[in-house]
Design a protein around this motif. Sequence first.
Motif, PDB file in Angstrom:
ATOM      1  N   ASP A 104      35.174  34.807  49.323  1.00 42.96           N
ATOM      2  CA  ASP A 104      35.703  34.967  50.676  1.00 42.96           C
ATOM      3  C   ASP A 104      37.222  35.138  50.697  1.00 42.96           C
ATOM      4  N   SER A 105      37.915  34.448  49.832  1.00 44.15           N
ATOM      5  CA  SER A 105      39.366  34.455  49.864  1.00 44.15           C
ATOM      6  C   SER A 105      39.987  35.750  49.358  1.00 44.15           C
ATOM      7  N   VAL A 106      39.202  36.611  48.727  1.00 44.13           N
ATOM      8  CA  VAL A 106      39.749  37.847  48.169  1.00 44.13           C
ATOM      9  C   VAL A 106      39.226  39.093  48.853  1.00 44.13           C
ATOM     10  N   LYS A 107      38.316  38.953  49.781  1.00 47.08           N
ATOM     11  CA  LYS A 107      37.770  40.107  50.482  1.00 47.08           C
ATOM     12  C   LYS A 107      38.883  40.868  51.195  1.00 47.08           C
ATOM     13  N   GLY A 108      38.869  42.182  51.014  1.00 53.35           N
ATOM     14  CA  GLY A 108      39.882  43.023  51.624  1.00 53.35           C
ATOM     15  C   GLY A 108      41.129  43.194  50.784  1.00 53.35           C
ATOM     16  N   ARG A 109      41.289  42.396  49.752  1.00 53.30           N
ATOM     17  CA  ARG A 109      42.453  42.500  48.886  1.00 53.30           C
ATOM     18  C   ARG A 109      42.102  42.947  47.469  1.00 53.30           C
ATOM     19  N   PHE A 110      40.954  42.520  46.988  1.00 52.18           N
ATOM     20  CA  PHE A 110      40.542  42.836  45.624  1.00 52.18           C
ATOM     21  C   PHE A 110      39.400  43.841  45.652  1.00 52.18           C
ATOM     22  N   THR A 111      39.345  44.679  44.636  1.00 55.50           N
ATOM     23  CA  THR A 111      38.217  45.570  44.443  1.00 55.50           C
ATOM     24  C   THR A 111      37.748  45.475  43.000  1.00 55.50           C
ATOM     25  N   ILE A 112      36.496  45.802  42.786  1.00 62.88           N
ATOM     26  CA  ILE A 112      35.938  45.765  41.447  1.00 62.88           C
ATOM     27  C   ILE A 112      35.227  47.085  41.182  1.00 62.88           C
ATOM     28  N   SER A 113      35.330  47.552  39.957  1.00 61.09           N
ATOM     29  CA  SER A 113      34.707  48.808  39.580  1.00 61.09           C
ATOM     30  C   SER A 113      34.100  48.696  38.199  1.00 61.09           C
ATOM     31  N   ARG A 114      33.159  49.573  37.926  1.00 62.18           N
ATOM     32  CA  ARG A 114      32.484  49.601  36.639  1.00 62.18           C
ATOM     33  C   ARG A 114      32.811  50.879  35.893  1.00 62.18           C
ATOM     34  N   GLU A 115      32.920  50.762  34.598  1.00 63.39           N
ATOM     35  CA  GLU A 115      33.191  51.889  33.732  1.00 63.39           C
ATOM     36  C   GLU A 115      32.362  51.765  32.457  1.00 63.39           C
ATOM     37  N   ASN A 116      32.353  52.841  31.704  1.00 65.45           N
ATOM     38  CA  ASN A 116      31.734  52.833  30.378  1.00 65.45           C
ATOM     39  C   ASN A 116      30.307  52.304  30.406  1.00 65.45           C
ATOM     40  N   ALA A 117      29.475  52.997  31.147  1.00 66.99           N
ATOM     41  CA  ALA A 117      28.056  52.667  31.231  1.00 66.99           C
ATOM     42  C   ALA A 117      27.834  51.227  31.701  1.00 66.99           C
ATOM     43  N   LYS A 118      28.678  50.779  32.599  1.00 74.16           N
ATOM     44  CA  LYS A 118      28.563  49.471  33.240  1.00 74.16           C
ATOM     45  C   LYS A 118      28.880  48.296  32.333  1.00 74.16           C
ATOM     46  N   ASN A 119      29.381  48.570  31.154  1.00 77.94           N
ATOM     47  CA  ASN A 119      29.739  47.487  30.242  1.00 77.94           C
ATOM     48  C   ASN A 119      31.230  47.173  30.252  1.00 77.94           C
ATOM     49  N   THR A 120      31.948  47.749  31.185  1.00 81.44           N
ATOM     50  CA  THR A 120      33.340  47.424  31.434  1.00 81.44           C
ATOM     51  C   THR A 120      33.530  47.265  32.930  1.00 81.44           C
ATOM     52  N   VAL A 121      34.233  46.227  33.324  1.00 85.04           N
ATOM     53  CA  VAL A 121      34.560  46.030  34.730  1.00 85.04           C
ATOM     54  C   VAL A 121      36.057  45.854  34.882  1.00 85.04           C
ATOM     55  N   ASP A 122      36.603  46.474  35.918  1.00 83.05           N
ATOM     56  CA  ASP A 122      38.004  46.335  36.262  1.00 83.05           C
ATOM     57  C   ASP A 122      38.121  45.632  37.602  1.00 83.05           C
ATOM     58  N   LEU A 123      39.038  44.706  37.667  1.00 79.52           N
ATOM     59  CA  LEU A 123      39.333  43.994  38.901  1.00 79.52           C
ATOM     60  C   LEU A 123      40.728  44.379  39.348  1.00 79.52           C
ATOM     61  N   GLN A 124      40.822  45.106  40.451  1.00 87.60           N
ATOM     62  CA  GLN A 124      42.103  45.481  41.018  1.00 87.60           C
ATOM     63  C   GLN A 124      42.489  44.452  42.067  1.00 87.60           C
ATOM     64  N   MET A 125      43.593  43.786  41.837  1.00 90.49           N
ATOM     65  CA  MET A 125      44.052  42.718  42.715  1.00 90.49           C
ATOM     66  C   MET A 125      45.315  43.173  43.432  1.00 90.49           C
ATOM     67  N   ASN A 126      45.221  43.292  44.735  1.00 89.87           N
ATOM     68  CA  ASN A 126      46.341  43.699  45.562  1.00 89.87           C
ATOM     69  C   ASN A 126      46.717  42.588  46.532  1.00 89.87           C
ATOM     70  N   GLY A 127      47.940  42.645  47.013  1.00 89.53           N
ATOM     71  CA  GLY A 127      48.394  41.639  47.960  1.00 89.53           C
ATOM     72  C   GLY A 127      48.263  40.224  47.430  1.00 89.53           C
ATOM     73  N   LEU A 128      48.659  40.032  46.196  1.00 92.67           N
ATOM     74  CA  LEU A 128      48.469  38.734  45.554  1.00 92.67           C
ATOM     75  C   LEU A 128      49.275  37.639  46.237  1.00 92.67           C
ATOM     76  N   LYS A 129      48.676  36.471  46.282  1.00 92.21           N
ATOM     77  CA  LYS A 129      49.264  35.296  46.895  1.00 92.21           C
ATOM     78  C   LYS A 129      49.405  34.190  45.859  1.00 92.21           C
ATOM     79  N   PRO A 130      50.319  33.252  46.081  1.00 95.41           N
ATOM     80  CA  PRO A 130      50.442  32.138  45.139  1.00 95.41           C
ATOM     81  C   PRO A 130      49.130  31.405  44.911  1.00 95.41           C
ATOM     82  N   GLU A 131      48.292  31.313  45.923  1.00 97.58           N
ATOM     83  CA  GLU A 131      47.023  30.626  45.773  1.00 97.58           C
ATOM     84  C   GLU A 131      46.025  31.379  44.910  1.00 97.58           C
ATOM     85  N   ASP A 132      46.345  32.614  44.534  1.00 90.25           N
ATOM     86  CA  ASP A 132      45.522  33.347  43.582  1.00 90.25           C
ATOM     87  C   ASP A 132      45.795  32.931  42.145  1.00 90.25           C
TER      88      ASP A 132
END
Length: 115
Positions: free
Chosen positions: A61-89
Motif C-alpha cells: 500500500d505504501s508504494v502504490k503510485g510510486r513504484f513499478t515492477i517489470s519482468r525481463e528475460n523470460a520472467k526470470n528477471t524483475v526490475d523495481l523502479q522506485m520513484n518519489g522516494l521517501k525517508p520511510e522507504d
Amino acid sequence: QVQLVESGGGLVQPGGSLRLSCAVSPNIFSVSSMGWYRQAPGKVRDLVAAFTSVGRTNFGDSVKGRFTISRENAKNTVDLQMNGLKPEDTAVYYCGALANGRAYWGPGTQVTVSS
C-alpha cells in the motif's frame, strides 16, 4: 544452487529514484512468482511489489503510485523502479522468488533515502 542476484541499491535523496534488479542464476529454472520485499529497522519483512504465479502484480500500500515492477528475460528477471522516494522507504530490500515449488531469497540490498 539457485541464487538470486540483486543490484541497484544505494543512497538517494528524498524525491529521487532508484532501480533495483534481480535475476535468477543460473537462468534455467521455471519461476512461478518473483518480486521485491523490504525490511526496515525494527519492522517485519513486507511486500513491496511482486508478480504472482498467474502473472498479476501486487503492490504494498505504501508504494502504490510510486513504484513499478517489470519482468525481463523470460520472467526470470524483475526490475523495481522506485520513484518519489521517501525517508520511510529506507530498508534492506530483498528479492524473492518461487521456483519449482521452493522459495528463494536474495542476500538483500540496502536502500537509504536521506538528505
